[in-house]
Design a protein around this motif. Structure first.
Motif, mmCIF file in Angstrom:
data_model
loop_
_atom_site.group_PDB
_atom_site.id
_atom_site.type_symbol
_atom_site.label_atom_id
_atom_site.label_comp_id
_atom_site.label_asym_id
_atom_site.label_seq_id
_atom_site.Cartn_x
_atom_site.Cartn_y
_atom_site.Cartn_z
ATOM 1 N N UNK A 9 0.854 -1.187 0.000
ATOM 2 C CA UNK A 9 0.000 0.000 0.000
ATOM 3 C C UNK A 9 0.889 1.236 0.000
ATOM 4 N N UNK A 10 0.564 2.223 0.789
ATOM 5 C CA UNK A 10 1.405 3.395 0.996
ATOM 6 C C UNK A 10 1.622 3.564 2.492
ATOM 7 N N UNK A 11 2.585 4.378 2.867
ATOM 8 C CA UNK A 11 2.970 4.479 4.271
ATOM 9 C C UNK A 11 1.809 4.894 5.165
ATOM 10 N N UNK A 12 1.056 5.936 4.778
ATOM 11 C CA UNK A 12 -0.024 6.433 5.637
ATOM 12 C C UNK A 12 -1.086 5.375 5.900
ATOM 13 N N UNK A 13 -1.641 4.699 4.870
ATOM 14 C CA UNK A 13 -2.610 3.653 5.163
ATOM 15 C C UNK A 13 -2.018 2.483 5.929
ATOM 16 N N UNK A 14 -0.741 2.175 5.711
ATOM 17 C CA UNK A 14 -0.132 1.076 6.469
ATOM 18 C C UNK A 14 -0.098 1.395 7.963
ATOM 19 N N UNK A 15 0.227 2.632 8.297
ATOM 20 C CA UNK A 15 0.236 3.033 9.712
ATOM 21 C C UNK A 15 -1.186 3.048 10.262
ATOM 22 N N UNK A 16 -2.126 3.583 9.496
ATOM 23 C CA UNK A 16 -3.524 3.651 9.949
ATOM 24 C C UNK A 16 -4.124 2.262 10.149
ATOM 25 N N UNK A 17 -3.775 1.336 9.272
ATOM 26 C CA UNK A 17 -4.355 -0.007 9.319
ATOM 27 C C UNK A 17 -3.607 -0.955 10.254
ATOM 28 N N UNK A 18 -2.514 -0.496 10.845
ATOM 29 C CA UNK A 18 -1.677 -1.395 11.636
ATOM 30 C C UNK A 18 -2.446 -2.214 12.680
ATOM 31 N N UNK A 19 -3.321 -1.615 13.501
ATOM 32 C CA UNK A 19 -3.998 -2.414 14.531
ATOM 33 C C UNK A 19 -4.857 -3.549 13.965
ATOM 34 N N UNK A 20 -5.575 -3.283 12.870
ATOM 35 C CA UNK A 20 -6.423 -4.332 12.306
ATOM 36 C C UNK A 20 -5.610 -5.292 11.447
ATOM 37 N N UNK A 21 -4.548 -4.792 10.829
ATOM 38 C CA UNK A 21 -3.738 -5.651 9.975
ATOM 39 C C UNK A 21 -3.010 -6.716 10.792
ATOM 40 N N UNK A 22 -2.467 -6.345 11.940
ATOM 41 C CA UNK A 22 -1.743 -7.341 12.740
ATOM 42 C C UNK A 22 -2.698 -8.397 13.298
ATOM 43 N N UNK A 23 -3.979 -8.056 13.457
ATOM 44 C CA UNK A 23 -4.949 -9.045 13.940
ATOM 45 C C UNK A 23 -5.257 -10.101 12.886
ATOM 46 N N UNK A 24 -4.878 -9.867 11.665
ATOM 47 C CA UNK A 24 -5.077 -10.853 10.599
ATOM 48 C C UNK A 24 -3.876 -11.794 10.470
ATOM 49 N N UNK A 25 -2.821 -11.556 11.255
ATOM 50 C CA UNK A 25 -1.619 -12.391 11.199
ATOM 51 C C UNK A 25 -1.745 -13.514 12.210
ATOM 52 N N UNK A 26 -1.551 -14.742 11.757
ATOM 53 C CA UNK A 26 -1.697 -15.921 12.616
ATOM 54 C C UNK A 26 -0.507 -16.066 13.569
ATOM 55 N N UNK A 27 -0.613 -17.052 14.459
ATOM 56 C CA UNK A 27 0.431 -17.379 15.434
ATOM 57 C C UNK A 27 1.780 -17.550 14.733
ATOM 58 N N UNK A 28 2.737 -16.697 15.113
ATOM 59 C CA UNK A 28 4.073 -16.698 14.526
ATOM 60 C C UNK A 28 4.048 -16.493 13.011
ATOM 61 N N UNK A 29 2.970 -15.894 12.513
ATOM 62 C CA UNK A 29 2.866 -15.637 11.092
ATOM 63 C C UNK A 29 3.719 -14.468 10.655
ATOM 64 N N UNK A 30 3.849 -14.317 9.348
ATOM 65 C CA UNK A 30 4.665 -13.249 8.788
ATOM 66 C C UNK A 30 3.794 -12.213 8.072
ATOM 67 N N UNK A 31 4.293 -10.974 8.114
ATOM 68 C CA UNK A 31 3.613 -9.849 7.480
ATOM 69 C C UNK A 31 4.616 -9.135 6.588
ATOM 70 N N UNK A 32 4.280 -9.006 5.309
ATOM 71 C CA UNK A 32 5.138 -8.313 4.343
ATOM 72 C C UNK A 32 4.485 -6.975 4.010
ATOM 73 N N UNK A 33 5.217 -5.889 4.241
ATOM 74 C CA UNK A 33 4.717 -4.547 3.975
ATOM 75 C C UNK A 33 5.594 -3.867 2.936
ATOM 76 N N UNK A 34 4.968 -3.180 1.979
ATOM 77 C CA UNK A 34 5.745 -2.405 1.018
ATOM 78 C C UNK A 34 4.913 -1.220 0.544
#
Length: 264
Positions: A200-225
């Motif tokens: 995405x872009x930096x601003x939406x990535x920061x805004x979405x951080x709380x809900x985005x991390x809740x979509x990551x499973x146990x010890x899962x990985x998150x790729x941001x760009x």
């Protein structure tokens, strides 16, 4: 904005001069001429004088990947073990074919390339059962992950036109049964995934951080760009505060990508 230059009946000398002037892309046309995409810092009249020809046509250039990649026509590219080719081109087995559309994600933009490299690297460590692609665009990241061995993927986007392009790309590659597409915001879905990508872009990535991390499973990985390198640390800090740990970071052409892992 970059612009297009067409020169009729041009030889190799014209091609060499266009390259010397800083052309972003140069190609021969079917009628024996030469076309080039020129940066806006080079005035059209300067191009005509430097070429020493009168028959120069100037027209708007076509921007690709959100008008940040400037090429004359779609082209094949290789990123790691994956080759991406235009839909109409011949392709070897295992290549990803993409239609020419306005949806972001041709593989030519450095943010897409870094995401694909990060997905490939993540698959070397484990075999996630599914992937979530937030802001899927053309579907390139989700479809590439399927070709690399991820069994199924969900592509999420708010742009219906992008989802239509992603659906066509899935059909073109015989992956429509393994790619689910949804139109809507991130908060509209539930569940977790072992691998989540968001270009995405930096601003939406920061805004979405709380809900985005809740979509990551146990010890899962998150790729941001989609992150300008100048604000990479700001984006990373937002996710570290939510329990994500940095695994990898890379930068290219002024853009950065982060690979994070859940601490839970």
């Amino acid at each position: 904005m970059p612009y297009r230059v067409d020169v009729a009946r041009a030889g190799d000398t014209v091609l060499d001069r266009l390259i010397a002037l800083g052309a972003l892309d140069v190609d021969r046309t079917a009628d024996g001429g030469i076309a080039a995409v020129m940066p806006d810092g080079v005035a059209p009249e300067h191009v005509a004088r430097a070429l020493g020809v009168d028959d120069v046509s100037i027209s708007p250039a076509v921007g690709r990947d959100a008008q940040s990649v400037w090429i004359l026509t779609p082209r094949a590219t290789r990123i790691g073990r994956l080759r991406i080719v235009p839909a109409g081109a011949s392709a070897e087995p295992g290549a990803l074919r993409l239609t020419d559309s306005a949806a972001f994600g041709t593989g030519l933009h450095p943010t897409t390339a870094m995401c694909l490299e990060a997905i490939d690297e993540a698959l070397q460590h484990s075999a996630p059962a599914a992937l979530l692609d937030v802001g899927t665009g053309s579907g390139v990241l989700a479809l590439a992950s399927l070709l690399m061995g991820v069994p199924c993927a969900l592509g999420l986007d708010v742009d219906a036109e992008a989802l239509r392009a992603a659906a066509e790309n899935a059909r073109l590659n015989g992956l429509e049964r393994r790619l689910q597409l949804m139109c809507g915001e991130l908060h509209a879905i539930a569940g977790t995934w072992p691998l989540v990508v968001a270009n995405l872009l930096a601003a939406p990535l920061v805004e979405l951080a709380p809900v985005l991390v809740r979509r990551v499973a146990h010890h899962g990985r998150l790729v941001l760009s989609g992150i300008p390198s100048s604000v990479e640390h700001d984006v990373e800090r937002a996710y570290r505060h939510l329990g994500m740990q940095r695994v990898l970071a890379q930068s290219r052409a002024g853009w950065s990508a982060l690979v994070l892992q859940a601490s839970w």
